[in-house]
Design a protein around this motif. Structure first.
Motif, mmCIF file in Angstrom:
data_model
loop_
_atom_site.group_PDB
_atom_site.id
_atom_site.type_symbol
_atom_site.label_atom_id
_atom_site.label_comp_id
_atom_site.label_asym_id
_atom_site.label_seq_id
_atom_site.Cartn_x
_atom_site.Cartn_y
_atom_site.Cartn_z
ATOM 1 N N UNK A 252 50.524 21.069 39.700
ATOM 2 C CA UNK A 252 49.314 21.194 38.886
ATOM 3 C C UNK A 252 49.441 22.310 37.845
ATOM 4 N N UNK A 253 50.600 22.989 37.826
ATOM 5 C CA UNK A 253 50.843 24.019 36.820
ATOM 6 C C UNK A 253 50.429 25.419 37.209
ATOM 7 N N UNK A 254 50.255 25.669 38.520
ATOM 8 C CA UNK A 254 49.841 26.991 38.999
ATOM 9 C C UNK A 254 50.909 27.546 39.933
ATOM 10 N N UNK A 255 51.363 28.765 39.642
ATOM 11 C CA UNK A 255 52.317 29.444 40.511
ATOM 12 C C UNK A 255 51.535 30.187 41.589
ATOM 13 N N UNK A 256 51.938 29.991 42.840
ATOM 14 C CA UNK A 256 51.231 30.577 43.982
ATOM 15 C C UNK A 256 52.122 31.587 44.687
ATOM 16 N N UNK B 66 45.125 36.423 31.851
ATOM 17 C CA UNK B 66 46.531 36.729 31.601
ATOM 18 C C UNK B 66 47.360 36.902 32.862
ATOM 19 N N UNK B 67 46.983 36.208 33.918
ATOM 20 C CA UNK B 67 47.681 36.303 35.203
ATOM 21 C C UNK B 67 48.684 35.155 35.311
ATOM 22 N N UNK B 68 49.883 35.454 35.760
ATOM 23 C CA UNK B 68 50.944 34.441 35.869
ATOM 24 C C UNK B 68 51.021 33.792 37.247
ATOM 25 N N UNK B 69 50.459 34.468 38.274
ATOM 26 C CA UNK B 69 50.583 33.971 39.640
ATOM 27 C C UNK B 69 49.283 34.212 40.391
ATOM 28 N N UNK B 70 48.809 33.187 41.094
ATOM 29 C CA UNK B 70 47.633 33.315 41.950
ATOM 30 C C UNK B 70 48.108 33.765 43.328
ATOM 31 N N UNK B 71 47.497 34.802 43.864
ATOM 32 C CA UNK B 71 47.915 35.345 45.151
ATOM 33 C C UNK B 71 46.859 35.008 46.208
ATOM 34 N N UNK B 72 47.318 34.369 47.273
ATOM 35 C CA UNK B 72 46.445 33.956 48.367
ATOM 36 C C UNK B 72 46.792 34.707 49.642
#
Length: 76
Positions: free
Chosen positions: A68-72, A39-45
């Motif tokens: 690719x459909x991933x918010x970073x 249920x995470x909306x954003x991947x944090x790097x």
């Protein structure tokens, strides 16, 4: 493909980026699935772990992942 945790998927992305983007699209798909499960909306790097940690590198990464459909996002 086994069910990876979000942290495992992000670690796989770091490894792929450091190996000349080897299998990056596969790892992005796994990350997207892990984000949906958790249920995470954003991947944090962490920018320090990126090959090109400057602003331009971060923007290129965000743009590619967005396609690719991933918010970073990036940690401080």
């Amino acid at each position: 493909m086994s069910d990876l945790t979000l942290n495992q998927a992000i670690d796989n992305i770091y490894a792929s980026i450091n190996n000349d983007n080897e299998e990056l699209d596969i790892h992005i798909a796994a990350l997207k699935a892990a984000m949906a499960r958790e249920g995470v909306k954003q991947a944090v790097f962490d920018p320090a772990k990126l090959v090109q940690p400057n602003r331009q590198g971060r923007k290129i990464m965000q743009s590619y992942f967005r396609k690719k459909g991933v918010t970073v996002g990036f940690s401080a």
